[in-house]
Design a protein around this motif. Structure first.
Motif, PDB file in Angstrom:
ATOM      1  N   ARG A  66       0.840  -1.205   0.000  1.00  0.00           N
ATOM      2  CA  ARG A  66       0.000   0.000   0.000  1.00  0.00           C
ATOM      3  C   ARG A  66       0.878   1.259   0.000  1.00  0.00           C
ATOM      4  N   ARG A  67       1.941   1.248   0.792  1.00  0.00           N
ATOM      5  CA  ARG A  67       2.858   2.387   0.857  1.00  0.00           C
ATOM      6  C   ARG A  67       3.480   2.644  -0.513  1.00  0.00           C
ATOM      7  N   ARG A 126       2.928   5.915  -3.016  1.00  0.00           N
ATOM      8  CA  ARG A 126       4.083   6.687  -3.517  1.00  0.00           C
ATOM      9  C   ARG A 126       4.052   6.766  -5.048  1.00  0.00           C
ATOM     10  N   VAL A 127       3.754   5.642  -5.697  1.00  0.00           N
ATOM     11  CA  VAL A 127       3.663   5.622  -7.158  1.00  0.00           C
ATOM     12  C   VAL A 127       2.521   6.527  -7.619  1.00  0.00           C
ATOM     13  N   ALA A 128       1.384   6.475  -6.922  1.00  0.00           N
ATOM     14  CA  ALA A 128       0.247   7.315  -7.272  1.00  0.00           C
ATOM     15  C   ALA A 128       0.622   8.791  -7.187  1.00  0.00           C
ATOM     16  N   GLU A 129       1.347   9.131  -6.137  1.00  0.00           N
ATOM     17  CA  GLU A 129       1.789  10.514  -5.957  1.00  0.00           C
ATOM     18  C   GLU A 129       2.704  10.946  -7.096  1.00  0.00           C
ATOM     19  N   GLN A 130       3.636  10.087  -7.474  1.00  0.00           N
ATOM     20  CA  GLN A 130       4.595  10.432  -8.523  1.00  0.00           C
ATOM     21  C   GLN A 130       3.947  10.475  -9.903  1.00  0.00           C
ATOM     22  N   MET A 131       2.974   9.576 -10.134  1.00  0.00           N
ATOM     23  CA  MET A 131       2.323   9.510 -11.439  1.00  0.00           C
ATOM     24  C   MET A 131       1.163  10.497 -11.568  1.00  0.00           C
ATOM     25  N   GLY A 132       0.680  11.007 -10.438  1.00  0.00           N
ATOM     26  CA  GLY A 132      -0.461  11.908 -10.470  1.00  0.00           C
ATOM     27  C   GLY A 132      -1.768  11.193 -10.774  1.00  0.00           C
ATOM     28  N   ALA A 185      -2.602   3.324  -9.643  1.00  0.00           N
ATOM     29  CA  ALA A 185      -1.206   2.962  -9.383  1.00  0.00           C
ATOM     30  C   ALA A 185      -1.089   1.473  -9.104  1.00  0.00           C
ATOM     31  N   CYS A 186      -2.032   0.924  -8.341  1.00  0.00           N
ATOM     32  CA  CYS A 186      -2.027  -0.517  -8.065  1.00  0.00           C
ATOM     33  C   CYS A 186      -2.144  -1.315  -9.356  1.00  0.00           C
ATOM     34  N   LEU A 187      -3.036  -0.890 -10.235  1.00  0.00           N
ATOM     35  CA  LEU A 187      -3.204  -1.581 -11.517  1.00  0.00           C
ATOM     36  C   LEU A 187      -1.934  -1.485 -12.364  1.00  0.00           C
ATOM     37  N   ALA A 188      -1.287  -0.321 -12.343  1.00  0.00           N
ATOM     38  CA  ALA A 188      -0.032  -0.157 -13.086  1.00  0.00           C
ATOM     39  C   ALA A 188       1.056  -1.061 -12.516  1.00  0.00           C
ATOM     40  N   LEU A 189       1.120  -1.185 -11.194  1.00  0.00           N
ATOM     41  CA  LEU A 189       2.116  -2.054 -10.571  1.00  0.00           C
ATOM     42  C   LEU A 189       1.847  -3.520 -10.884  1.00  0.00           C
ATOM     43  N   ILE A 190       0.582  -3.911 -10.877  1.00  0.00           N
ATOM     44  CA  ILE A 190       0.222  -5.290 -11.222  1.00  0.00           C
ATOM     45  C   ILE A 190       0.611  -5.576 -12.665  1.00  0.00           C
TER      46      ILE A 190
END
Length: 57
Positions: free
Chosen positions: A21-22, A26-32, A38-43
């Protein structure tokens, strides 16, 4: 075998979930984007990696 509800009380599982989750936040913050996006992008990123961590093409 551990059930889904057993994981809620397992400190190791909770730590893994909290770390994921952390990272997603962080990814969501950086990607806007939203945390869900962000979770879907990481998956998607994880599914394109070999078992050795190399990107598949």
């Amino acid at each position: 075998m551990m059930g889904l509800l057993d994981g809620i009380n397992d400190p190791e599982v909770r730590a893994i979930v909290a770390e994921r989750r952390r990272i997603a936040e962080r990814v969501a913050e950086q990607m806007g984007v939203s945390v869900r996006e962000a979770c879907l992008a990481l998956i998607d990123f994880e599914t394109n990696l070999s078992h050795e961590g190399h990107e598949l093409h």
